[in-house]
Design an enzyme around this catalytic site. Structure first.
Site, short mmCIF file in Angstrom:
data_model
loop_
_atom_site.label_atom_id
_atom_site.label_comp_id
_atom_site.label_asym_id
_atom_site.label_seq_id
_atom_site.Cartn_x
_atom_site.Cartn_y
_atom_site.Cartn_z
CD GLU A 128 -2.86 -1.31 2.43
OE1 GLU A 128 -2.79 -0.48 3.15
OE2 GLU A 128 -3.65 -2.16 2.43
CD GLU A 183 -4.42 -8.14 1.53
OE1 GLU A 183 -5.23 -7.67 1.97
OE2 GLU A 183 -3.20 -7.93 1.59
#
Ligand code: XIL
Length: 367
Positions: free
Chosen positions: A155, A262
């Site tokens: 991220e 994910e």
């Protein structure tokens, strides 16, 4: 009949597999050698023998949901704790599963001392670089030969800003912290794969920023092998699947492998798209007593459509990892609304497979 033999490894119950019978096909069997199929979990998931057996049977690769994150591996400066992570790896190895490390660097679940002084100010660049190098080198070296790949940076691209997220690492080191992280990891283990991992990087608002970062890394010959698209989807987001298809194509053109890392498909209403862990909101808890059959079917179709896209990119998509197994283990029960009864995964809380599980098996068998 498929047969399961229980065995004990490092104090954890493991599921030793014999071949499953037709009609009892597992995800890893259905995927074959096209890509790895994985899930994220915590050691607690392995204490229930039935659950541990399901994990050992269905998946070919595991990610620790939390145990490999910086705050867990280095809880205080210079003190590294590997026990939980090592047990996790032992379970995977006992069940013929590979392990992916998540994550070397993230703005969340990371100790402040790596990049900030006691008053919260950024450390001088050289000190921050030394701390980052120490963390990455110790961790990658510890798991050398036992982990196939690492999320090098998680991220790093910003949602609202023009390019990179203003993380403590960026503030202390500068934009090249990402490049340095990959270089340190590669130096510690030249044979381990390294990935950039993020959410919403297939969305029009974030895709150009992610492409800019990945292109810059490739142009600078940074050792990066793949990109992880987190894949925290909303069943109401009908554009996401086409966006995923296009993003996989674009990332492949850079010479990167692509993984969905994910995966879950949220059925409850929420404002947040993607997976910014800092967001909190209020929201209705619509399906406390169970998921209605029509919503379960819709979710199954959504998962099927995702897998159809993944199969369009053979040799590029190398792994699909679900962020949990049964709905009770899902982080969506607490994000972005705390304390809901969510239903984003493939098994119900009692380990019964949902329509989504069968829909994915069907898609994998149709090709
Ligand atoms: C989540 C875990 O599942 C939770 O247990 C934890 O409380 C917060 O983090 N994106 C990521 C993951 O990269 O590390 C996050 O995992 C979910 C969003």
């Amino acid at each position: 009949m498929s047969k399961r033999l229980p065995c004990i490894v490092s104090g954890l119950l493991a599921a030793c597999s014999l071949a499953a019978a037709p009609g009892d096909q597992t995800l890893r069997q259905a995927a074959g050698n096209r890509f790895l199929v994985g899930c994220a979990l915590s050691p607690n998931d392995l204490t229930d023998p039935k659950h541990a057996a399901l994990i050992g049977k269905q998946f070919s690769v595991l990610t620790a949901g939390n145990d490999f994150k910086p705050e867990n591996l280095q809880p205080s400066l210079g003190r590294f704790t590997f026990d939980a992570a090592d047990q996790f790896v032992a379970f995977a190895q006992a069940n013929d599963m590979k392990v992916v490390g998540h994550t070397l660097l993230w703005h969340s679940q990371a100790p402040k001392f790596l990049f900030q002084d006691e008053s919260g100010q950024p450390l001088p660049r050289e000190q921050a670089l030394a701390n980052m190098k120490e963390h990455i080198t110790k961790v990658v070296t510890h798991f050398k030969g036992r982990v196939i790949g690492w999320d090098g940076v998680n991220e790093g691209v910003d949602d609202a800003g023009p390019y990179l997220r203003q993380t403590p690492a960026l503030k202390a080191i500068g934009e090249d912290y990402i490049q340095k992280a990959f270089e340190y990891a590669h130096a510690a283990d030249p044979s381990v794969e390294l990935y950039y991992n993020d959410y919403n990087i297939e969305k029009p608002y974030k895709f150009p920023k992610a492409l800019r970062l990945l292109t810059a890394l490739k142009d600078a010959n940074v050792p990066i092998h793949g990109v992880g698209i987190q894949g925290h989807y909303l069943v109401s987001d009908t554009k996401a699947i086409d966006e995923l298809d296009k993003a996989i194509g674009a990332f492949a053109e850079l010479g990167l492998k692509v993984m969905v890392t994910e995966l879950d498909v949220d059925v409850l209403p929420r404002k947040a798209s993607g997976a910014d862990v800092t967001l909190r909101e209020q929201g209705a808890d619509l399906y406390k007593d169970g998921l209605p059959a029509d919503v379960a079917q819709k979710q199954g179709q959504y998962y099927a459509d995702i897998f159809k896209v993944l199969l369009k990119h053979p040799g590029v998509v190398t792994r699909v990892t679900f962020w949990g197994t049964h709905d009770g283990t899902s982080w969506l029960n607490n994000w972005p609304v705390r304390g809901r009864t969510n239903h984003g995964l493939l098994w119900q809380r009692d380990l019964t497979p949902k329509p989504a599980f069968n829909a994915i098996i069907d898609v994998l068998n149709a090709k």
